[in-house]
Design a protein around this motif. Structure first.
Motif, PDB file in Angstrom:
ATOM      1  N   ALA A   1       0.825  -1.214   0.000  1.00 26.75           N
ATOM      2  CA  ALA A   1       0.000   0.000   0.000  1.00 26.75           C
ATOM      3  C   ALA A   1       0.859   1.264   0.000  1.00 26.75           C
ATOM      4  CB  ALA A   1      -0.930  -0.011   1.207  1.00 26.75           C
TER       5      ALA A   1
ATOM      6  N   TRP B   1       2.522   1.651  -3.415  1.00 22.56           N
ATOM      7  CA  TRP B   1       1.565   2.168  -4.405  1.00 22.56           C
ATOM      8  C   TRP B   1       1.317   3.663  -4.208  1.00 22.56           C
ATOM      9  CZ3 TRP B   1      -1.762  -2.738  -3.521  1.00 22.56           C
ATOM     10  CH2 TRP B   1      -1.479  -3.682  -4.521  1.00 22.56           C
ATOM     11  N   GLY B   2       1.045   4.031  -2.948  1.00 17.87           N
ATOM     12  CA  GLY B   2       0.799   5.443  -2.669  1.00 17.87           C
ATOM     13  C   GLY B   2       2.015   6.300  -2.946  1.00 17.87           C
TER      14      GLY B   2
ATOM     15  N   THR C   1      -5.426   9.790  -6.141  1.00 23.45           N
ATOM     16  CA  THR C   1      -5.513   8.482  -5.495  1.00 23.45           C
ATOM     17  C   THR C   1      -6.815   8.329  -4.735  1.00 23.45           C
ATOM     18  OG1 THR C   1      -3.103   8.541  -5.232  1.00 23.45           O
ATOM     19  CG2 THR C   1      -4.283   6.858  -4.005  1.00 23.45           C
TER      20      THR C   1
ATOM     21  N   TYR D   1     -10.085   5.682  -5.466  1.00 28.53           N
ATOM     22  CA  TYR D   1     -10.620   4.756  -4.467  1.00 28.53           C
ATOM     23  C   TYR D   1     -12.143   4.821  -4.322  1.00 28.53           C
ATOM     24  CZ  TYR D   1      -6.813   2.055  -2.657  1.00 28.53           C
ATOM     25  OH  TYR D   1      -5.828   1.107  -2.544  1.00 28.53           O
TER      26      TYR D   1
ATOM     27  N   ALA E   1       5.268  -3.992  -5.105  1.00 28.68           N
ATOM     28  CA  ALA E   1       3.957  -3.759  -4.488  1.00 28.68           C
ATOM     29  C   ALA E   1       2.983  -4.880  -4.834  1.00 28.68           C
ATOM     30  CB  ALA E   1       3.398  -2.409  -4.941  1.00 28.68           C
TER      31      ALA E   1
ATOM     32  N   TYR F   1       1.481  -7.602  -2.104  1.00 23.76           N
ATOM     33  CA  TYR F   1       0.037  -7.698  -1.890  1.00 23.76           C
ATOM     34  C   TYR F   1      -0.449  -9.125  -2.116  1.00 23.76           C
ATOM     35  CZ  TYR F   1      -4.942  -6.770  -2.081  1.00 23.76           C
ATOM     36  OH  TYR F   1      -6.299  -6.799  -1.840  1.00 23.76           O
TER      37      TYR F   1
ATOM     38  N   ALA G   1      -5.073  -2.195   2.623  1.00 25.24           N
ATOM     39  CA  ALA G   1      -4.565  -1.533   1.416  1.00 25.24           C
ATOM     40  C   ALA G   1      -5.077  -0.105   1.292  1.00 25.24           C
ATOM     41  CB  ALA G   1      -4.949  -2.331   0.172  1.00 25.24           C
TER      42      ALA G   1
ATOM     43  N   GLU H   1      -3.000   3.084   1.119  1.00 25.10           N
ATOM     44  CA  GLU H   1      -2.453   3.675  -0.109  1.00 25.10           C
ATOM     45  C   GLU H   1      -2.844   5.137  -0.281  1.00 25.10           C
ATOM     46  OE1 GLU H   1      -2.730   3.373  -4.975  1.00 25.10           O
ATOM     47  OE2 GLU H   1      -3.513   1.726  -3.779  1.00 25.10           O
TER      48      GLU H   1
ATOM     49  N   SER I   1      -1.139   7.253   2.390  1.00 20.07           N
ATOM     50  CA  SER I   1       0.298   7.468   2.170  1.00 20.07           C
ATOM     51  C   SER I   1       0.531   8.457   1.032  1.00 20.07           C
ATOM     52  CB  SER I   1       0.999   6.138   1.879  1.00 20.07           C
ATOM     53  OG  SER I   1       0.534   5.556   0.682  1.00 20.07           O
TER      54      SER I   1
END
Length: 306
Positions: free
Chosen positions: A20, A23-24, A109, A113, A238, A242, A258, A261, A264
């Protein structure tokens, strides 16, 4: 026995948090490349897909041998894989980078989501079942969070550009396709093989529009480090962490963790890139992240009830 179980849980926790945060972090690093080094979203998209995809297939070949080619023998699987590479992998990478380019990694991001809400809505329509109260509440939170994120709480103003809103929502839709479309392929062939081929296919297709040798921007030592971070940590490591975490955690636990993400991405963008992220944006972010928590708990309970 309990001690061993706790150790495995901690291992899974470390793996999924590594995924996570990577990815972030890759979103924030991409913002640095776009804003400070003048790198084009198109070049970064095509290079990330091709390089990461080839590396994933290389590691897949070491483990799977000739099996990585067998997927191309089945006409239906072949078509599904190509569609996933274009509508799933390529679409989600490009729209996400464009949202960052027009705004910042934090907003892009968080908007991406919204995908779990779209997935929930799609599954409810497909199954012809009205969403539960928990899922309706989660959807309402997502709408409220989006409102705060894009207006700062003032209904008469739009606090982000039309570009980041369009590409951010497009990224959420692309992530929905990315999540739903390849389910049968993933079950049959495994995630590393499908993700690797999806990246290579997306990269090859995109190369016809934006060849990888058409470089724009300033190349420097910091550019090299940033690009390697996005390709290795933000993509391959990543994804590996995961997928490995699913050996020790339930899917609902992994998806719940997760959601670090977007957090972050926000923290890195604020601390490192000094973006302006006020109280309204934080409220919107927490609302959208809360939907992941609610949906994860709800899905886990449904799977236990079956």
């Amino acid at each position: 026995m309990g001690s061993k179980s706790n150790v495995l849980k901690i291992r899974g926790l470390i793996l999924v948090l590594t995924a996570a945060i990577s990815w972030g972090g890759s979103g924030a690093v991409a913002q640095y490349l776009f804003k400070h080094q003048g790198i084009s979203t198109e070049w970064l998209t095509v290079m990330r897909l091709l390089l990461a995809g080839i590396l994933m297939l290389f590691f897949g070949y070491k483990r799977e041998k000739q099996r990585i080619w067998e997927i191309w023998k089945d006409k239906r699987d072949r078509l599904e894989l190509v569609l996933y590479g274009i509508l799933g992998m390529l679409a989600v990478q490009y729209t996400y980078f464009k949202a960052i380019y027009h705004g910042n990694a934090a907003t892009a991001t968080v908007l991406q989501y919204l995908a779990p809400i779209l997935v929930t809505g799609y599954l409810a329509i497909r199954s012809k079942q009205f969403p539960t109260v928990k899922k309706l509440f989660a959807m309402s939170l997502a709408v409220l969070g989006t409102f705060f994120l894009i207006t700062k709480g003032n209904i008469h103003t739009l606090s982000i550009s039309g570009g980041v809103l369009f590409w951010g929502l497009s990224s959420a839709f692309a992530l929905t396709i990315y999540t739903i479309q390849p389910q049968k392929l993933l079950t049959k062939w495994g995630s590393s093989l499908i993700v690797g081929w999806g990246m290579v296919i997306g990269g090859i297709i995109f190369s016809f529009a934006y060849p990888p040798w058409r470089f724009e921007g300033q190349w420097s030592y910091s550019t090299s480090i940033a690009f390697l971070f996005i390709t290795l940590f933000g993509t391959i490591i990543a994804s590996y962490c995961y997928l490995q975490s699913l050996k020790y955690l339930s899917p609902s636990e992994a998806s719940l963790l997760a959601c670090v993400e977007p957090l972050s991405a926000v923290v890195l963008s604020v601390v490192w890139l000094h973006i302006n992220f006020g109280l309204a944006e934080w409220i919107g972010t927490l609302c959208i992240m809360s939907t992941i928590f609610i949906l994860s708990i709800s899905n886990e309970k449904e799977s236990q009830d079956r």
